[in-house]
Structures are given as C-alpha cells and as structure tokens.
Motif scaffolding. Sequence first.
Motif, PDB file in Angstrom:
ATOM      1  N   VAL A 343       0.815  -1.215   0.000  1.00 53.49           N
ATOM      2  CA  VAL A 343       0.000   0.000   0.000  1.00 53.49           C
ATOM      3  C   VAL A 343       0.852   1.269   0.000  1.00 53.49           C
ATOM      4  N   ALA A 344       2.174   1.125  -0.048  1.00 56.69           N
ATOM      5  CA  ALA A 344       3.053   2.293   0.002  1.00 56.69           C
ATOM      6  C   ALA A 344       2.762   3.224  -1.176  1.00 56.69           C
ATOM      7  N   PRO A 345       2.758   4.538  -0.925  1.00 55.84           N
ATOM      8  CA  PRO A 345       2.450   5.477  -1.999  1.00 55.84           C
ATOM      9  C   PRO A 345       3.492   5.449  -3.119  1.00 55.84           C
ATOM     10  N   PHE A 346       4.742   5.238  -2.746  1.00 52.72           N
ATOM     11  CA  PHE A 346       5.813   5.011  -3.709  1.00 52.72           C
ATOM     12  C   PHE A 346       6.609   3.824  -3.192  1.00 52.72           C
ATOM     13  N   GLY A 347       7.212   3.075  -4.104  1.00 53.51           N
ATOM     14  CA  GLY A 347       7.902   1.868  -3.670  1.00 53.51           C
ATOM     15  C   GLY A 347       9.249   2.147  -3.049  1.00 53.51           C
ATOM     16  N   VAL A 348       9.890   3.224  -3.508  1.00 56.91           N
ATOM     17  CA  VAL A 348      11.242   3.514  -3.046  1.00 56.91           C
ATOM     18  C   VAL A 348      11.497   5.014  -3.161  1.00 56.91           C
ATOM     19  N   GLY A 349      12.245   5.545  -2.202  1.00 63.50           N
ATOM     20  CA  GLY A 349      12.655   6.937  -2.278  1.00 63.50           C
ATOM     21  C   GLY A 349      14.127   7.014  -2.651  1.00 63.50           C
ATOM     22  N   ILE A 350      14.429   7.826  -3.646  1.00 60.05           N
ATOM     23  CA  ILE A 350      15.826   8.028  -4.019  1.00 60.05           C
ATOM     24  C   ILE A 350      16.247   9.380  -3.448  1.00 60.05           C
ATOM     25  N   GLY A 398       7.582   7.300   5.056  1.00 58.43           N
ATOM     26  CA  GLY A 398       7.565   5.854   5.272  1.00 58.43           C
ATOM     27  C   GLY A 398       7.663   4.932   4.078  1.00 58.43           C
ATOM     28  N   LEU A 399       8.305   5.373   2.989  1.00 54.72           N
ATOM     29  CA  LEU A 399       8.443   4.469   1.841  1.00 54.72           C
ATOM     30  C   LEU A 399       9.269   3.252   2.247  1.00 54.72           C
ATOM     31  N   PRO A 400       8.962   2.084   1.687  1.00 58.51           N
ATOM     32  CA  PRO A 400       9.612   0.848   2.147  1.00 58.51           C
ATOM     33  C   PRO A 400      11.136   0.856   1.989  1.00 58.51           C
ATOM     34  N   TRP A 401      11.638   1.481   0.918  1.00 66.32           N
ATOM     35  CA  TRP A 401      13.071   1.505   0.682  1.00 66.32           C
ATOM     36  C   TRP A 401      13.556   2.940   0.511  1.00 66.32           C
TER      37      TRP A 401
END
Length: 439
Positions: A343-350, A398-401
């Motif tokens: 349910v994360a809004p984006f999968g990963v933050g760079i 809170g993005l997963p990665w």
Amino acid sequence: MRLSRYFLPVLKETPAEAQIVSHRLMLRAGMLRQEAAGIYAWLPLGFRVLRKIEQIVREEMDRAGAVELLMPTLQLADLWRESGRYEDYGAEMLRITDRHERELLYGPTNEEMITEIFRAYVRSYKALPKNLYHIQWKFRDEQRPRFGVMRGREFLMKDAYSFDLDETGAKAAYNRMFVAYLRCFKRMGLSAIPMKAESGPIGGELSHEFIVLAQTGESGVFLDRRILDLPIPGEDVDYDGDLEPVVTAWTSRFYAATEDVHDAARFAETPEGERVTARGIEVGQTFFFGDKYSKPMKAVVSGPDGVERPVQMGSYGVGISRLLGAIIEASHDEAGIIWPDAVAPFGVGIISLRPGDALVDAACESAYAALTSAGLEPLYDETDERPGGKFAAMDLIGLPWQLIIGPRGLAEGNVELKRRASGERRSLPLDQALAAITG
RNA sequence: CGGGGCGUAGCGCAGCCUGGUAGCGCAUCUGCUUUGGGAGCAGAGGGUCGCAGGUUCAAAUCCUGCCGCCCCGACCA
C-alpha cells in the motif's frame, strides 16, 4: 516522480488538532488536510495510498465473484421510507432539500438503493446468486468526529450486497466475503481478526467485525493468541467450493471478541498463556440479514417451485479511508509511518545528497530510470534541501526503501540502501542495490 | 447530546488577568558561508487578533451573541 515537481507539504511540527498518532502522521506527511470537522481533502500522497487500498479491495472482491457498479452519493428520502429507516436513522443522516423541495439524503449506506436496483431487474432464482458492490463516499453526521480518518463524517467505503434464493445460498455468499476479507487485509500487511459482532442499526443475525490489532485501537478486544496463526487462503482459493471449514476455523476454534460482546467466562476457558487482551480497530464488517430489506421493499424472486419469495441478502463493508488510519496505527515508529509494501504510496525513495554533482546526478538518474521501468514507482528527491531534512522527510512518509546516493559513497563505488521497516542499511554498488529492491 | 477547553502570520505559541499603534520560534524570500541525520550570519515580506454588536478618548485585551475547532463521556464503520 521527481519531488521538485510533486506536491508534498510535510510539516515539521504537529498541528494542534491531531491527537492520535495516525492523524498526526497523516497531517505531517502531507497526506491530508482537514476542511471541516470529520471532512478531509486527500492530498496527493494520501490519495495514492487510498487508491492502492481501494485497488486491493477491488481485486479481492472481483476474485470472490462480486461485480462492481457505482451508486450515487445522494438518494431520495422516499426510498428510505420504504424500509422505514428514513425515520429510524436519526440525526446521523445528512438530509438535504433540493430546489423542488424534494427530500434527499447523503447516503450513509446503500441497502435500500441496491435492493431497489435488484428488484427492478431480477425475478428468477436462475439469476442467482449475485453479489454487487461499489466503492463510494458515504456521509454520517457523527456527533463527534475524531481520530482523523478513523472516524470522519465523510468516508470512503466498499460495500457489497449479496442476493440468494435461500439461507443456504446466503451462507455460502457470506463465507465467500469472509474469505475475501481475510485475504484483503492480509495483502495490506494487516492482521485483521474476525470477531463475532452485534449487528447494529443495519440489523441481522449473522455478523462479524474484522478487527486490526493496534496499541492505539479504539476498543478493547480479547482473543486467543493461537487465532493469529490460522492460515489464510491463497490466491488460488476456490470460491465455488465449500468455504465453511475455513470460516469455522476462524470463528469457532479460538476465542476472539470485542469488549461489547465479551464473555469473561468463555474467555477463561482459553489457556492462560494464550489469552491476549489488546486494542483493536474495526476495518470491516459482514452481515447476513435475510429479508430485512427485500421483504418490505418487495424484492422477490421465483424459485424452482414457481413460488415468489423475498431474496436473502447480506452486506459487507470495508472502511477504505479508515484503513489508512488503521494501517498507520499498526505500523509506525518515532520517525514516522512504515508503509507495508503493498500500500506504500511510492515503492522507493531516491535521495540525492548532492544535486548538481555530475557523478551523483548520473547515478540518481540511472537508478530513477531503472526503478521506474521496473514498476517500483520511485520518488526521487533531487531538491536542494539539506541531507538531514531529506532523511527526516523520507522516514516520515515511510516508503519501504530508501536509496541514498552521495559523493562520499560513490567515491568508493557504493550507494546506501535502507529498509524503512527494519532500519537496516547497507553500502553496496548501485546495480546490487537495484537488484535487492527489484528482486 | 452532556461536560471542559481553544480560535492571534502557513505551522507551533506568547501577549489578554491589569485596555494605550501586535510579538517569538519554525517555515517563506534575498545575499554570503555551509552541505551524509531537520546548518550559520545578515536582511526582508507576511496578521481585517474567528465573526457581529456593545462599553470606552482608545479593545487582541472588558461585556453580549453567534460561528468554527479540539478534548472527556454517551454513540458509532
């Protein structure tokens, strides 16, 4: 998405109106803006999560054989007079009068309307079973809205309605929704436990509340720890088969009850070491209510014997908007939200630690392109903020990665990969980091 | 719906008791310096003090009414 082009108004300080953690975090993470008591605008980040949750529910409803439609938010008062609920519902119902002095209401639920639709078209048992659902905004004029989206006045809800010729068929329909609910909540990273429920103003006999355990939950719950280990049917579950054993395992093997219906004597039969007293948040409810609406509203079908009978109905709700609050209540830490991957809004933050540095820019762009084409939906922070602020904001949303790229690491051929949930950080070459995320 | 509280800059707050031209921190803008976990210095912009009446020479401050929001309880997804 490049952060510089996005709309993410994160707050360093907590707005005074928010008391519980999910509400505070949703406001701070720029997901939500209150427009009136219990009424919220969904800002882009919140809206993305809302859509993810909605989509999981939709997929599981479809898998279980339910059919999506969309009913309006406004309904005629006359429709509700047919069931007698126009008078019964009280001040919680928002009543509206149009220019022709016609009485309308902003729907708090849709039993009457779906029954009206069904009776207009279905006359024969041969068309059964049917399960129709929609995902629509509802309004209940709560005396005291609170807890952010957990108890708003306007809320997004999935509600499904089953139609069967007899009780046996209706029980099978109930079981299909029951299993679909187990699957829905699990996919969202939640432990939702079905508990026997009082049926409330919607009425009926067979009913379960699905409760998410969270320390900050709204009501007390009592359960046998072993219920948490019960298996949940997989994607290949046969909804045409007999689901009764699954439902029985979840509803009768171990004790689980909310404080409203808690039976201390029965709870005492649970071995002491297995007894859990906790708090919970209701995220879904299932009802079988037979002919409560079909009878007064004359939704009848002819059976094989040629006799017309009121159709046997059930309704099945999931609080979509409330689920955001429930998920955050169940999954956060001091620094912010910890989204379950699904349910994360984006999968990963760079995170670019030095925008403008040729090497850093090149590595970030390459990671952004690779993760985008892998479907990971990266959020790329290429803004000119200081690193500390970027880390704090990324933890908050809170993005997963988190993929952290800076000149210091690159000089050694490495980037840093952080898993939000565990806090674990690793320095490794970019291609390996990408493989770890996409793998 | 009972009880309590709060509305002052985008956010968090002080000022109100004892009336006298509205302040602090963060955020924003400009410049310089900084740059791996919410930087420093210098400067700048931004407020019909929730709304409406009243008292007064003078009201953010006192009085009355209204509106909005929050908390506890009852109620509810």
